[in-house]
Design a protein around this motif. Structure first.
Motif, PDB file in Angstrom:
ATOM      1  N   GLN A 231       0.868  -1.174   0.000  1.00 51.41           N
ATOM      2  CA  GLN A 231       0.000   0.000   0.000  1.00 51.41           C
ATOM      3  C   GLN A 231       0.909   1.229   0.000  1.00 51.41           C
ATOM      4  OE1 GLN A 231      -2.535  -0.285   3.474  1.00 51.41           O
ATOM      5  NE2 GLN A 231      -3.936  -1.727   2.481  1.00 51.41           N
ATOM      6  N   ILE A 232       0.415   2.322  -0.597  1.00 46.70           N
ATOM      7  CA  ILE A 232       1.247   3.519  -0.747  1.00 46.70           C
ATOM      8  C   ILE A 232       0.469   4.728  -0.239  1.00 46.70           C
ATOM      9  CG2 ILE A 232       2.374   5.047  -2.433  1.00 46.70           C
ATOM     10  CD1 ILE A 232       2.687   2.440  -4.185  1.00 46.70           C
ATOM     11  N   VAL A 233       1.133   5.519   0.620  1.00 43.08           N
ATOM     12  CA  VAL A 233       0.504   6.753   1.092  1.00 43.08           C
ATOM     13  C   VAL A 233       1.447   7.923   0.806  1.00 43.08           C
ATOM     14  CG1 VAL A 233       1.277   6.236   3.449  1.00 43.08           C
ATOM     15  CG2 VAL A 233      -0.429   7.987   3.089  1.00 43.08           C
ATOM     16  N   VAL A 234       0.886   8.973   0.191  1.00 42.37           N
ATOM     17  CA  VAL A 234       1.663  10.148  -0.219  1.00 42.37           C
ATOM     18  C   VAL A 234       1.083  11.387   0.436  1.00 42.37           C
ATOM     19  CG1 VAL A 234       2.397  11.550  -2.198  1.00 42.37           C
ATOM     20  CG2 VAL A 234       2.057   9.095  -2.474  1.00 42.37           C
ATOM     21  N   LEU A 235       1.982  12.264   0.925  1.00 38.82           N
ATOM     22  CA  LEU A 235       1.552  13.546   1.486  1.00 38.82           C
ATOM     23  C   LEU A 235       2.456  14.639   0.933  1.00 38.82           C
ATOM     24  CD1 LEU A 235       0.024  15.347   3.583  1.00 38.82           C
ATOM     25  CD2 LEU A 235       1.779  14.701   5.233  1.00 38.82           C
ATOM     26  N   GLY A 236       1.846  15.671   0.335  1.00 42.90           N
ATOM     27  CA  GLY A 236       2.655  16.796  -0.142  1.00 42.90           C
ATOM     28  C   GLY A 236       2.013  17.497  -1.314  1.00 42.90           C
ATOM     29  N   THR A 237       2.616  18.632  -1.684  1.00 40.43           N
ATOM     30  CA  THR A 237       2.149  19.389  -2.850  1.00 40.43           C
ATOM     31  C   THR A 237       3.353  19.694  -3.717  1.00 40.43           C
ATOM     32  OG1 THR A 237       2.512  21.478  -1.699  1.00 40.43           O
ATOM     33  CG2 THR A 237       0.315  20.515  -1.517  1.00 40.43           C
ATOM     34  N   GLY A 238       3.093  20.128  -4.940  1.00 39.79           N
ATOM     35  CA  GLY A 238       4.204  20.456  -5.828  1.00 39.79           C
ATOM     36  C   GLY A 238       3.736  20.616  -7.258  1.00 39.79           C
ATOM     37  N   ASP A 239       4.479  20.007  -8.192  1.00 39.70           N
ATOM     38  CA  ASP A 239       4.141  20.136  -9.614  1.00 39.70           C
ATOM     39  C   ASP A 239       2.786  19.484  -9.893  1.00 39.70           C
ATOM     40  OD1 ASP A 239       6.621  21.173  -9.673  1.00 39.70           O
ATOM     41  OD2 ASP A 239       7.556  19.605 -10.880  1.00 39.70           O
ATOM     42  N   ALA A 240       1.973  20.161 -10.675  1.00 38.54           N
ATOM     43  CA  ALA A 240       0.626  19.671 -10.993  1.00 38.54           C
ATOM     44  C   ALA A 240       0.666  18.273 -11.597  1.00 38.54           C
ATOM     45  CB  ALA A 240      -0.067  20.647 -11.934  1.00 38.54           C
ATOM     46  N   LYS A 241       1.695  17.998 -12.426  1.00 44.66           N
ATOM     47  CA  LYS A 241       1.716  16.676 -13.093  1.00 44.66           C
ATOM     48  C   LYS A 241       1.855  15.545 -12.073  1.00 44.66           C
ATOM     49  CE  LYS A 241       6.665  16.939 -14.189  1.00 44.66           C
ATOM     50  NZ  LYS A 241       7.704  16.873 -15.194  1.00 44.66           N
ATOM     51  N   TYR A 242       2.621  15.793 -10.988  1.00 46.54           N
ATOM     52  CA  TYR A 242       2.771  14.742  -9.973  1.00 46.54           C
ATOM     53  C   TYR A 242       1.562  14.696  -9.042  1.00 46.54           C
ATOM     54  CZ  TYR A 242       7.524  14.524 -11.749  1.00 46.54           C
ATOM     55  OH  TYR A 242       8.610  14.397 -12.575  1.00 46.54           O
ATOM     56  N   GLU A 243       1.008  15.858  -8.737  1.00 45.01           N
ATOM     57  CA  GLU A 243      -0.219  15.870  -7.921  1.00 45.01           C
ATOM     58  C   GLU A 243      -1.308  15.051  -8.619  1.00 45.01           C
ATOM     59  OE1 GLU A 243       0.286  20.246  -5.758  1.00 45.01           O
ATOM     60  OE2 GLU A 243      -1.383  19.931  -7.144  1.00 45.01           O
ATOM     61  N   ASN A 244      -1.457  15.288  -9.922  1.00 38.75           N
ATOM     62  CA  ASN A 244      -2.501  14.587 -10.690  1.00 38.75           C
ATOM     63  C   ASN A 244      -2.177  13.107 -10.882  1.00 38.75           C
ATOM     64  OD1 ASN A 244      -4.062  16.869 -10.901  1.00 38.75           O
ATOM     65  ND2 ASN A 244      -3.056  17.559 -12.761  1.00 38.75           N
ATOM     66  N   MET A 245      -0.887  12.812 -11.029  1.00 37.59           N
ATOM     67  CA  MET A 245      -0.466  11.413 -11.164  1.00 37.59           C
ATOM     68  C   MET A 245      -0.899  10.614  -9.923  1.00 37.59           C
ATOM     69  SD  MET A 245       2.401   9.256 -10.017  1.00 37.59           S
ATOM     70  CE  MET A 245       3.866  10.242  -9.800  1.00 37.59           C
ATOM     71  N   PHE A 246      -0.655  11.168  -8.724  1.00 40.17           N
ATOM     72  CA  PHE A 246      -1.039  10.442  -7.505  1.00 40.17           C
ATOM     73  C   PHE A 246      -2.555  10.389  -7.333  1.00 40.17           C
ATOM     74  CE2 PHE A 246       3.440  11.214  -6.120  1.00 40.17           C
ATOM     75  CZ  PHE A 246       3.776   9.879  -5.962  1.00 40.17           C
ATOM     76  N   ARG A 247      -3.247  11.464  -7.720  1.00 36.34           N
ATOM     77  CA  ARG A 247      -4.721  11.432  -7.660  1.00 36.34           C
ATOM     78  C   ARG A 247      -5.261  10.320  -8.562  1.00 36.34           C
ATOM     79  NH1 ARG A 247      -4.387  17.413  -8.109  1.00 36.34           N
ATOM     80  NH2 ARG A 247      -4.779  18.282  -6.045  1.00 36.34           N
TER      81      ARG A 247
END
Length: 482
Positions: A328-344
């Motif tokens: 299982q993978i849990v991510v916390l943070g903000t940054g480049d839109a492409k990575y934010e959207n990739m994790f979403r």
């Protein structure tokens, strides 16, 4: 008694955008008060929390020339945690909603004002430092002004300076003519062997050239920045100053990050009790984030700015493949839109298996450090890194790329010698990263006893500030004596 003044653009608890604030807030507390009087000077930002503003007491004010204008310099003061803090007040420069603006020219003028003010307030506050410890490009002009002020009189002669580079990528660069006009410094300082770099003025370069010693935040990063790949076009200068350059790894505030007294986590634990108590944290986090409740599954955490520097292009490349594994993978943070959207996207595609938290929360970060089994940090470069120190402290095994501070603080697991505190890979390559994650999975699932021994070794490591303060202590003594 020796007087030390830290100069920085940010410092916990008053104002923070990154790790720099943690360093400047923590390090001064760890010097022997009988030997050193360590004080800190910061800008007084209007965006600071009102609670801190209410603590400040007015000391004095005067006017100072910057960019051809006489500007107000207010001095406020408070004592917090037994350390004296000075705040330089000027709403024209330090107003706004954040410490740094989107406009690089304005940032340069703002911190030129701050650097000159730091030296100008010294006779007024009656504190003459033996040494000024400058942090990052925002204070890069202090050693330059110090050199310039020495010509103005006896007071500034003999004050030493140390320049600490927290991240060489950020340098404070603008065209020479404008910077000369802002700073009021003579043309003499804008030569290629001084502040000029590739036809522009470079504030960090000025600090590196004029400081008595230069430090950075890990031994490996100090070596890396002498090479073109990591040197951000200043590698030649770094090689030239090699004799005065050293790496001292950042410490971690062991009171703030403490698994056996942390009130933010579901169940406190120690190195003796993690086997029994750490699973409670995992179960609580799985429930809170809507992950499938399964104590046996390997939970991998990431708390980071979502940027290329942090290796998220590697994760992007193999994320689909990684999600096929029993993890299982849990991510916390903000940054480049492409990575934010990739994790979403992956949180939607693998709901119950991936949790994307695209915001920042101090509370949730503690829960992730305390609950996960492993912590992934595949940085392209990492001057020091604090996340791996936090995860070691909480017995969450770091999986890192061997660069900068990650290489200096995480010892790769050796299954034959039964040593190591984490897992690492050397090439910046997605497949190599995936192989390392899968090797960690194998140990986690098939050799649980060995895994628990890695956790024990990780939790027994000491990366508190005591260690780092000792090295800074030696550095100060080499410059100003006993």
């Amino acid at each position: 008694m020796k007087n030390i003044l830290f100069a920085s653009s940010e410092c916990v608890p008053f104002i923070k955008t990154g790790g720099l604030a943690d360093v400047v807030g923590s390090l001064p507390k760890y010097f022997d008060k009988k030997e050193y009087d360590v004080r800190v000077v910061l800008p007084k930002y209007t965006c600071m929390n009102q609670k801190w503003k209410d603590m400040l007491e007015y000391e004095s004010h005067f006017y100072m020339d910057i960019a051809g204008v006489d500007q107000y310099v207010g001095i406020l003061k408070c004592v917090y945690d037994k350390i004296t803090f000075y705040f330089i007040d000027n709403e024209f420069y330090f107003g706004g909603f954040a410490p740094y603006d989107g406009d690089p020219k304005w940032n340069i003028e703002k911190f030129a004002f701050f650097s000159k003010a730091v030296l100008s307030i010294l006779p007024v506050i009656g504190f003459r430092p033996d040494l000024i410890h400058c942090h990052d490009w925002q204070t890069g002009l202090i050693p330059v002004y110090l050199d310039n002020f020495r010509y103005l009189g006896e007071y500034y002669r003999g004050i030493k300076s140390v320049m600490t580079i927290h991240n060489l990528k950020f340098q404070g660069v603008w065209d020479t003519k404008t910077v000369r006009q802002i700073t009021g410094l003579p043309e003499y300082y804008f030569a290629p062997d001084k502040m000029e770099a590739y036809k522009d003025a470079n504030l960090l370069k000025g600090g590196i050239v004029y400081a008595d010693k230069v430090t950075t935040v890990s031994q490996t990063y100090a070596e890396e920045i002498k090479t073109p790949f990591y040197g951000e076009a200043l590698d030649g200068l770094m090689r030239a100053r090699a004799n005065d350059l050293c790496g001292i790894v950042n410490g971690l505030d062991y009171e703030e990050y403490c698994p056996f007294s942390d009130t933010r986590i579901a169940r406190k634990f120690t190195v003796e009790t993690f086997r029994k108590n750490k699973p409670f944290n995992k179960a609580a986090l799985q429930e809170e984030l809507g992950l499938e409740k399964d104590n046996k599954v390997m939970l991998i955490g990431m708390v980071s700015r979502l940027t290329d520097q942090k290796g998220f292009d590697l994760i992007d490349y193999v994320m689909d493949e990684l999600c096929q594994d029993a993890v299982q993978i849990v991510v916390l943070g903000t940054g480049d839109a492409k990575y934010e959207n990739m994790f979403r996207h992956f949180a939607w595609k693998y709901s119950g298996k991936v949790s994307a938290n695209i915001f920042y929360s101090e509370e949730l970060s503690h829960k992730i450090y305390a609950s996960c089994d492993a912590f992934l940090m595949p940085s392209l470069f990492e001057p020091c890194g604090l996340s791996q120190l936090m995860s070691l402290r909480y017995g969450t095994i770091p999986i890192v790329r061997e660069t900068g501070g990650l290489k200096d603080t995480v010892e790769p697991y050796n299954e034959f010698e039964k040593t190591g505190t984490g897992f690492s890979f050397s090439n910046y390559n997605a497949q190599e990263m995936l192989n390392t994650v899968r090797y960690a999975e194998r140990i986690y699932y098939d050799k649980k006893r060995d895994w628990n021994k890695i956790v024990e070794r990780a939790m027994n490591m000491d990366f508190s500030w005591k260690n780092s303060a000792r090295q800074y202590n030696d550095l100060y003594k080499s410059l100003i004596g006993e």
